[in-house]
Enzyme design. Structure first.
Site, mmCIF file in Angstrom:
data_model
loop_
_atom_site.group_PDB
_atom_site.id
_atom_site.type_symbol
_atom_site.label_atom_id
_atom_site.label_comp_id
_atom_site.label_asym_id
_atom_site.label_seq_id
_atom_site.Cartn_x
_atom_site.Cartn_y
_atom_site.Cartn_z
ATOM 1 N N HIS A 67 -34.310 27.544 41.377
ATOM 2 C CA HIS A 67 -34.651 28.221 40.150
ATOM 3 C C HIS A 67 -36.152 27.596 39.466
ATOM 4 O O HIS A 67 -36.131 26.265 39.796
ATOM 5 C CB HIS A 67 -33.467 27.963 38.960
ATOM 6 N N ASN A 99 -29.257 27.831 45.359
ATOM 7 C CA ASN A 99 -30.080 28.519 44.707
ATOM 8 C C ASN A 99 -31.417 27.991 44.432
ATOM 9 O O ASN A 99 -31.305 26.771 44.164
ATOM 10 C CB ASN A 99 -29.722 29.215 43.438
HETATM 11 C C1 GRF Z 1 -39.021 31.786 42.831
HETATM 12 O O1 GRF Z 1 -39.998 31.525 41.880
HETATM 13 C C2 GRF Z 1 -37.638 31.489 42.642
HETATM 14 O O2 GRF Z 1 -37.867 30.245 42.223
HETATM 15 C C3 GRF Z 1 -37.163 32.417 42.004
HETATM 16 O O3 GRF Z 1 -37.792 33.745 42.356
HETATM 17 C C4 GRF Z 1 -39.053 33.434 42.888
HETATM 18 C C5 GRF Z 1 -38.822 33.894 44.284
HETATM 19 O O4 GRF Z 1 -40.056 34.011 45.014
HETATM 20 N N1 GRF Z 1 -35.683 32.285 42.044
HETATM 21 P P1 GRF Z 1 -40.289 34.232 46.490
HETATM 22 O O5 GRF Z 1 -39.585 35.559 46.676
HETATM 23 O O6 GRF Z 1 -39.432 33.081 47.316
HETATM 24 O O7 GRF Z 1 -41.603 34.303 46.881
#
Ligand code: GRF
Length: 201
Positions: free
Chosen positions: A109, A107
């Protein structure tokens, strides 16, 4: 080839960064399928533009979160997936998936874990007043934003930052960090040792 499944619920910019780096020959992997829980996710469009197969599993089509997870596992099993990437996947991944892919789900984050887990990591960091925040790629375990940390990148928090400006600074790092983590895993250079991850060099 090392086969990826990306799970995304929304915008898909992290997914796009992986796809672009694969196409540029920088990440030794292939995206087998993009799975979403949201039929409106822009990530689905990105996948189609790049000729990547898509699948949608809406949570409301299943009686429980567990059944939803199981359906995704049943779909993925015959595909020989090596790594599942949660890239803005807005659901908690449960036992059926984690048991089917032990240490094979990662994941991204938008904070330096273990600080500011859960939703809106960037807003939490801003409200706390930290001078640095960033992003974390980690293995997924049964607790939210908790598993062994693979890579982190830090960015400064400026006094006049808004959630938008800080998020943009972090996102730029996310787009480098996640493909780097995928590359290291695909190269067999990532070893989980209990709570910690060793990167072989
Ligand atoms: C990102 O900030 C990621 O860290 C978090 O959700 C957001 C997703 O952005 N888990 P994207 O859909 O990849 O543009």
């Amino acid at each position: 080839m090392f086969r990826l499944c990306v799970l995304a619920s929304g915008r898909g910019s992290n997914f796009a960064s992986i796809v672009e780096k694969i196409e540029a020959g920088e990440v030794p992997a292939v995206v087998d399928v993009l799975v979403s829980d949201n039929p409106q996710a822009r990530a689905l469009e990105i996948a189609r533009q790049h000729g990547i197969e898509t699948a949608v599993f809406r949570r409301e089509d299943y009686p429980t979160n567990k059944a939803h997870n199981q359906a995704i596992v049943d779909f993925l099993k015959p595909r020989g997936i090596d790594l599942i990437i949660l890239a803005g996947y807005m659901r908690i991944v449960k036992a059926p998936l984690l048991e089917a892919y032990p240490n094979r789900v990662i994941n991204i984050h938008p904070a330096l874990l273990p600080s500011f887990p859960g939703l809106e990591g960037q807003k939490q960091a801003l409200e706390w007043g930290v001078r640095y925040s960033g992003c974390t790629v980690h293995f997924v375990d049964a607790e939210v934003d908790h598993g062994p940390i693979i890579l982190q990148a830090a960015v400064p928090v400026e006094q006049d930052d808004t959630v938008e400006t800080l998020s943009a600074r972090i996102l730029k790092e996310e787009h480098k960090l996640l493909p780097r983590a995928v590359t290291l895993i695909a190269q067999g250079k990532v070893v989980v040792e209990g709570r910690k991850v060793r990167i072989l060099i």
